[in-house]
Scaffold this active site. Sequence first.
Site, PDB file in Angstrom:
ATOM      1  N   ARG A   1      -1.709 -11.039   2.267  1.00 32.87           N
ATOM      2  CA  ARG A   1      -2.853 -11.930   2.005  1.00 32.87           C
ATOM      3  C   ARG A   1      -3.427 -11.613   0.621  1.00 32.87           C
ATOM      4  O   ARG A   1      -3.073 -10.606   0.021  1.00 32.87           O
ATOM      5  CB  ARG A   1      -3.949 -11.663   3.049  1.00 32.87           C
TER       6      ARG A   1
ATOM      7  N   GLU B   1       0.839  -1.202   0.000  1.00 30.94           N
ATOM      8  CA  GLU B   1       0.000   0.000   0.000  1.00 30.94           C
ATOM      9  C   GLU B   1       0.872   1.250   0.000  1.00 30.94           C
ATOM     10  O   GLU B   1       1.820   1.347   0.775  1.00 30.94           O
ATOM     11  CB  GLU B   1      -0.866   0.046   1.266  1.00 30.94           C
TER      12      GLU B   1
HETATM   13  C1  MV4 Z   1      -1.141   8.490   6.567  1.00 30.66           C
HETATM   14  C2  MV4 Z   1      -1.907   9.546   6.061  1.00 30.66           C
HETATM   15  C3  MV4 Z   1      -1.269  10.747   5.840  1.00 30.66           C
HETATM   16  N1  MV4 Z   1       0.035  10.887   6.150  1.00 30.66           N
HETATM   17  N2  MV4 Z   1       0.160   8.683   6.848  1.00 30.66           N
HETATM   18  C4  MV4 Z   1      -4.718   5.329   7.016  1.00 30.66           C
HETATM   19  C5  MV4 Z   1      -4.627   3.845   6.969  1.00 30.66           C
HETATM   20  C6  MV4 Z   1      -3.255   3.505   7.340  1.00 30.66           C
HETATM   21  N3  MV4 Z   1      -2.773   2.407   6.560  1.00 30.66           N
HETATM   22  C7  MV4 Z   1      -2.461   4.737   7.070  1.00 30.66           C
HETATM   23  N4  MV4 Z   1      -3.402   5.782   6.822  1.00 30.66           N
HETATM   24  C8  MV4 Z   1      -2.978   7.052   6.551  1.00 30.66           C
HETATM   25  N5  MV4 Z   1      -1.661   7.278   6.802  1.00 30.66           N
HETATM   26  C9  MV4 Z   1       0.723   9.873   6.636  1.00 30.66           C
HETATM   27  N6  MV4 Z   1       2.018  10.034   6.934  1.00 30.66           N
HETATM   28  C10 MV4 Z   1      -3.255   9.325   5.793  1.00 30.66           C
HETATM   29  C11 MV4 Z   1      -3.801   8.087   6.047  1.00 30.66           C
HETATM   30  C12 MV4 Z   1      -5.204   7.968   5.760  1.00 30.66           C
HETATM   31  C13 MV4 Z   1      -5.695   7.140   4.769  1.00 30.66           C
HETATM   32  C14 MV4 Z   1      -4.860   6.327   4.017  1.00 30.66           C
HETATM   33  C15 MV4 Z   1      -5.359   5.488   3.054  1.00 30.66           C
HETATM   34  C16 MV4 Z   1      -6.715   5.472   2.808  1.00 30.66           C
HETATM   35  C17 MV4 Z   1      -7.573   6.251   3.535  1.00 30.66           C
HETATM   36  C18 MV4 Z   1      -7.080   7.091   4.522  1.00 30.66           C
HETATM   37  C19 MV4 Z   1      -7.964   7.883   5.245  1.00 30.66           C
HETATM   38  C20 MV4 Z   1      -7.477   8.697   6.221  1.00 30.66           C
HETATM   39  C21 MV4 Z   1      -6.103   8.742   6.490  1.00 30.66           C
END
Ligand code: MV4
Length: 449
Positions: free
Chosen positions: A292, A275
Site C-alpha cells: 500500500r 521492510e
Molecule cells: C524481529 C525482531 C527481531 N528479530 N524479527 C516487529 C514488527 C514485525 N514486522 C517484526 N518485528 C520484529 N521482528 C527478528 N527475527 C524485532 C522486531 C521488532 C521491531 C521491528 C521493527 C520495528 C520495531 C520493532 C520493535 C520490536 C521488535
Amino acid sequence: MFKKILIANRGEIALRIIRACQELGIKTVAVYSEADEDSLHVRFADEAICIGPARGIDSYLKPDRIIAAAEVSGAEAIHPGYGFLSENADFADMCASHGFKFIGASGNVIRMMGDKAEAKENMIKAGVPVVPGNKGIITDIEKAKELAVEMGFPVILKAVSGGGGRGMRIVNSVDEFEVNYQMASSEAAGAFNNPDMYLEKFIQNPRHIEIQIMADQHGNTVYLGERECSIQRRHQKLLEEAPSAVVSEELREKMGKVSVAGAKKVGYEGAGTIEFLLDSDENFYFMEMNTRIQVEHPVTEMIYDRDLLKDQIRVAAGEELGYTQDDLQIRGHAIECRINAEDWERNFMPNPGEVTSFHVPGGPGVRVDSHVYQRYKIPPFYDSLIAKLICYGKTREEAISRLNRALDEFVIEGVKTTIPFQKKLIATREFLEADFDTGLLDRINLLDK
Ligand code: MV4
C-alpha cells in the site's frame, strides 16, 4: 487516464489522494461515515456518498457498500489509501470482478504477502536476505526446537498471518520453547484464524529500515531509497526520516536492488514498501512487504522530488513510470513527525474531541498533511493521527532546526497532542546524533525531560 476515482478512506490520506487526483485532472468521489459528515475529504471531493454508521466495521470496512458507491457514482478506480481495506486481498479481487481498478497490488500478491512464511520463501528465491530460521511453517515442534538450539537463543516465533508486530513471541531458552509455541499458536488461531507459526533467530536492537519501490505495468521497477522508521512505540511509528543517517550509498544500492528483485519476482505493480531489519554490522534482513502507500511516504517525496500518489495513480492507469533509476537522485533530508490526538503523558491514551484552535506552521521547508481545521471534532472511532508535519532541509541538521521551530509554531488547542513529546524527542542526544534503534523509546524516559 482515469476520469473518476472513488476514495475508500478518510482523514489526511483521503485529502492527499484528492489533491493528487485534482492535479491529474481526475474527478473524485468521497465515501464517508455518519461521523465524518463535516470532514474535509467530503467537502473537497467532487461528490460524496455516505456509506454507513460511524464505526469502521459499519462503513469504511464494508466492501459491498464501497462497491455500490463506486457503481452509482460511475468511478473507474478505487483508491484504498492505508489501513481499512488497503491490504484486503478479497476486496482487491472484488473490485476487479466488478470492473473497478483497485489502486494497489493484485489480490494474489496481497494474499501472498499476507502469509509471512510464503512471502519470506518468495524473497529467498529472489535473492533477498532473510533472517535465519525454519523453512515454511513449523510442522514438527521437536525439529523446530532443535533448530532453535542450533541457531542459539533468543529466537522469535512469529504468526504466519501476523505482521506489524502482532503475533510475535521471543523465546530465551530451550525449556521455554514448547510452552511459548503453544501459547503463541493458540493466540494466533484466535486473532488471525490461523495457528501457523514460523521461527527466526532474534536480532537484538535492530533498526527498522524500509525501501520504497514503484513499479509500472511495463516492466519498469525502481527503488526510491529508504526510510528510517526505528522510532516507534508499541509498533506505532512516531517519527520517520529519509535518508537514514546510517545507510551509505553502497548499502542503499544493495537494499534497493534486492527490493526491486523481490518485487519483480512476485510481479509487483504499483507503490510498495519492503521492510527490513538492519543490525549494527550493516546486515539487513527482509521482514515483510506492505502492498500500500504508507503514512510516511512524504519524506521520500521530499528528498526525491516526486509525487508518489500521482505516480501510483498513473501506473495503475497503465501509464509508464516515465523515469528510470538513474533519474532518481536524493537531494537533502526530510523528517516527519506524526501528530496524534493523544495524551502522551498518560500512556498515549487517545484524546478525541473538539479542536478549539488550530494554526499550522509554514515557511521554508515545511509541509503539513492534515484534515483538521478550527472547530473540527475529532471522532473517537478511528486512529488518532491528526496531522503529519514534514520538514525538509539541505542537511539533517537543517531539517531538524526547521522541525524544531515548526513544532513551536504549531498551535492545537482543545485536545492533547503528541507535539510536546516530539519536541522532547528531537532534543535528545540520541536523536541528534542518530544513535538509536527500535529500542530507543523503551530506553529513554521523556516524561522526566
Ligand atoms: C524481529 C525482531 C527481531 N528479530 N524479527 C516487529 C514488527 C514485525 N514486522 C517484526 N518485528 C520484529 N521482528 C527478528 N527475527 C524485532 C522486531 C521488532 C521491531 C521491528 C521493527 C520495528 C520495531 C520493532 C520493535 C520490536 C521488535
